[in-house]
Design an enzyme around this catalytic site. Structure first.
Site, PDB file in Angstrom:
ATOM      1  N   LYS A  50       0.850  -1.204   0.000  1.00 58.85           N
ATOM      2  CA  LYS A  50       0.000   0.000   0.000  1.00 58.85           C
ATOM      3  C   LYS A  50       0.877   1.242   0.000  1.00 58.85           C
ATOM      4  O   LYS A  50       0.644   2.187  -0.754  1.00 58.85           O
ATOM      5  CB  LYS A  50      -0.902   0.029   1.238  1.00 58.85           C
ATOM      6  CG  LYS A  50      -2.130  -0.832   1.111  1.00 58.85           C
ATOM      7  CD  LYS A  50      -2.861  -0.973   2.435  1.00 58.85           C
ATOM      8  CE  LYS A  50      -3.889  -2.084   2.288  1.00 58.85           C
ATOM      9  NZ  LYS A  50      -4.349  -2.638   3.547  1.00 58.85           N
ATOM     10  N   GLN A  94      -5.623  -1.990   9.336  1.00 60.66           N
ATOM     11  CA  GLN A  94      -5.324  -3.270   8.693  1.00 60.66           C
ATOM     12  C   GLN A  94      -5.975  -4.428   9.461  1.00 60.66           C
ATOM     13  O   GLN A  94      -5.846  -4.529  10.677  1.00 60.66           O
ATOM     14  CB  GLN A  94      -3.794  -3.450   8.618  1.00 60.66           C
ATOM     15  CG  GLN A  94      -3.328  -4.684   7.873  1.00 60.66           C
ATOM     16  CD  GLN A  94      -3.676  -4.669   6.388  1.00 60.66           C
ATOM     17  OE1 GLN A  94      -3.794  -3.614   5.766  1.00 60.66           O
ATOM     18  NE2 GLN A  94      -3.868  -5.842   5.825  1.00 60.66           N
ATOM     19  N   ASP A 117     -11.668   2.117   3.003  1.00 63.65           N
ATOM     20  CA  ASP A 117     -11.946   0.697   2.771  1.00 63.65           C
ATOM     21  C   ASP A 117     -13.401   0.487   2.348  1.00 63.65           C
ATOM     22  O   ASP A 117     -13.750  -0.579   1.852  1.00 63.65           O
ATOM     23  CB  ASP A 117     -11.719  -0.099   4.071  1.00 63.65           C
ATOM     24  CG  ASP A 117     -10.369  -0.796   4.119  1.00 63.65           C
ATOM     25  OD1 ASP A 117      -9.885  -1.221   3.059  1.00 63.65           O
ATOM     26  OD2 ASP A 117      -9.804  -0.912   5.227  1.00 63.65           O
TER      27      ASP A 117
HETATM   28  N1  GUN Z   1      -6.585  -7.127   5.278  1.00 64.60           N
HETATM   29  C1  GUN Z   1      -6.607  -7.840   4.125  1.00 64.60           C
HETATM   30  N2  GUN Z   1      -7.215  -7.130   3.138  1.00 64.60           N
HETATM   31  C2  GUN Z   1      -7.597  -5.953   3.693  1.00 64.60           C
HETATM   32  C3  GUN Z   1      -8.277  -4.798   3.194  1.00 64.60           C
HETATM   33  O1  GUN Z   1      -8.663  -4.714   2.022  1.00 64.60           O
HETATM   34  N3  GUN Z   1      -8.476  -3.780   4.091  1.00 64.60           N
HETATM   35  C4  GUN Z   1      -8.071  -3.858   5.381  1.00 64.60           C
HETATM   36  N4  GUN Z   1      -8.326  -2.816   6.179  1.00 64.60           N
HETATM   37  N5  GUN Z   1      -7.448  -4.928   5.887  1.00 64.60           N
HETATM   38  C5  GUN Z   1      -7.204  -5.956   5.043  1.00 64.60           C
END
Ligand code: GUN
Length: 284
Positions: A50, A94, A117
């Site tokens: 990210k 996360q 998200d």
């Molecule tokens: N953990 C795995 N995929 C994601 C996601 O798309 N967003 C978040 N916040 N955590 C994750």
């Protein structure tokens, strides 16, 4: 033309569009705050990817690496601070979170306007009325793939296998918003094979390696694979890739939906920035 969708290529095109759009903000940059708890390897890889994507498109990142012993109250209070901080446009916590923290309490605390998200019930509600601006990233990535490959969705039989809050449910709503006739199948569904054989478009998001087999689908079907599994030491999706002999389009794993998720997160950060700064957002 090959029937194998190149998600990496589409992701790059969209990231370049976002980068250009950010360059037009006259030196201003959207800012994404990322919160990560503990030492889970997969989570750290995600966060690293990210951050790299943010650097590429010109989004500033503030990453909070926290001990997984942090209390729910402390985490809620950090989110409150970030909600109030006008220099932060997007907040991402996360997942998964440690067991002593209630995931819903955390996700629902994030200001919906900073919910990049798209997991907050406010944004899910907007999606259900076809008026969302911040939509969850993996489903949006699947829709973007269909759009960029000029797939006509209107009137098609779309089957979503999996009903998770993160993928199955939101993508079912997105397909319905585009006038597909949508069926959402899950572990309690009877005669799945009857449904798969009727479907023009199938999205599979269940996390079971090579689940969908060629005998289950019709000739010319469009197949979107959200799964990422390890099988015999190799990465594979939820769709047996030999379905590519029958499909008119299919996403591979890796290189299909995966690269689109982070790209749609970048897009959401830019949308959040624009909403917070009263900049018009085009149709998205
Ligand atoms: N953990 C795995 N995929 C994601 C996601 O798309 N967003 C978040 N916040 N955590 C994750």
């Amino acid at each position: 033309m090959s029937n194998i969708i190149n998600g990496t290529e589409i992701a790059k095109i969209i990231k370049d569009e976002i980068k250009k759009d950010i360059e037009n903000l006259q030196g201003k940059k959207p800012c994404l705050a990322v919160i990560i708890l503990g030492n889970d390897d997969a989570s750290h890889i995600y966060v690293n990817n990210k951050n790299k994507a943010c650097d590429y498109v010109g989004i500033k990142t503030d990453t909070y690496f926290l001990d997984d012993s942090i209390s729910e109250v402390e985490l809620l209070s950090l989110i409150e601070e970030l909600n109030d901080d006008t220099s932060v446009n997007g907040i991402l916590v996360q997942l998964p979170l440690p067991k002593h923290i209630n995931e819903k309490n955390i996700l629902f605390k994030i200001n919906p306007l900073k919910d990049v998200d798209g997991f907050h019930p406010y944004n899910i509600g907007l999606l259900s009325t076809n008026s969302a601006t911040l939509k969850s990233c993996t489903p949006s990535g699947c829709m973007e793939i269909l759009k960029r490959y000029n797939v006509e969705i209107k009137g098609k039989n779309a089957l979503v296998i999996g009903r998770s809050n993160i993928v199955g449910k939101p993508i079912s709503m997105m397909l319905l918003n585009e006038d597909a006739t949508v069926t959402t199948a899950h572990t309690k569904t009877k005669d799945l094979e009857y449904l798969t054989k009727q479907a023009d478009i199938i999205i599979v998001a269940i996390g079971v390696a090579n689940f969908l087999k060629p005998h289950m689908v019709k000739e010319g079907v469009i197949l979107i694979d959200v799964g990422i599994n390890r099988f015999d030491g190799k990465l594979c999706g939820d769709i047996d890739f030999s379905c590519s002999n029958k499909a008119s389009l299919i996403t591979p794993v890796p290189g299909g939906v995966g690269p689109m998720t982070i790209t749609m997160l970048m897009k959401n950060c830019l949308i959040a920035y624009k909403i917070q700064n009263n900049i018009n957002i085009e149709e998205n």
